[in-house]
Motif scaffolding. Structure first.
Motif: not given
Length: 137
Positions: A105-109
């Protein structure tokens, strides 16, 4: 300035809906495809600036789709998504012409920063005459 046009390619429908919604809220123009073949078909008729491409998908893998994109749509920058895979898959993508990779998973920013960087790179290549730019260096 016009909105950055994105194509997000992933075989997980819920993930596509979530990413599309979150990127559209941040003023991106987002289309989705559920696999590599669908993405290539879409690209043959629709220009985009950046493709966000999952590595592991049934049918045509993200890596195979990337190789086709580099041959037929070299102007498009590609960011590889490596969820079930590893950093090695991301680096392999870069060796085949991807601009960057991001782990799920990743941070949207973090994704947005990479999209903007890839778009800026594409614009600079076009303005510079579209010469060959080596990747992975």
């Amino acid at each position: 300035m016009s909105r950055i046009k994105l194509l997000v390619v992933d075989d997980e429908a819920d993930f596509l809906k979530l990413v599309k919604r979150r990127l559209e809220r941040r003023n991106f123009d987002v289309e989705v495809a559920s696999g590599g073949a669908e993405a290539l078909h879409f690209l043959s008729a629709n220009p985009v600036d950046v493709v966000i491409l999952d590595v592991r998908m049934p049918g045509m893998s993200g890596m195979d789709a990337l190789k086709h994109m580099r041959r037929k749509h070299s102007e498009v920058e590609v960011i590889m998504l490596t969820g079930h895979s590893s950093v090695a898959s991301g680096l392999e993508g870069i060796s085949h012409g991807a601009y960057d990779y991001i782990l799920k998973p990743f941070e949207i920013d973090d994704l947005i920063e990479r999209i903007r960087s890839a778009h800026e790179h594409a614009v600079l290549r076009r303005e510079g005459g579209g010469g060959n730019v080596s990747s992975g260096s």
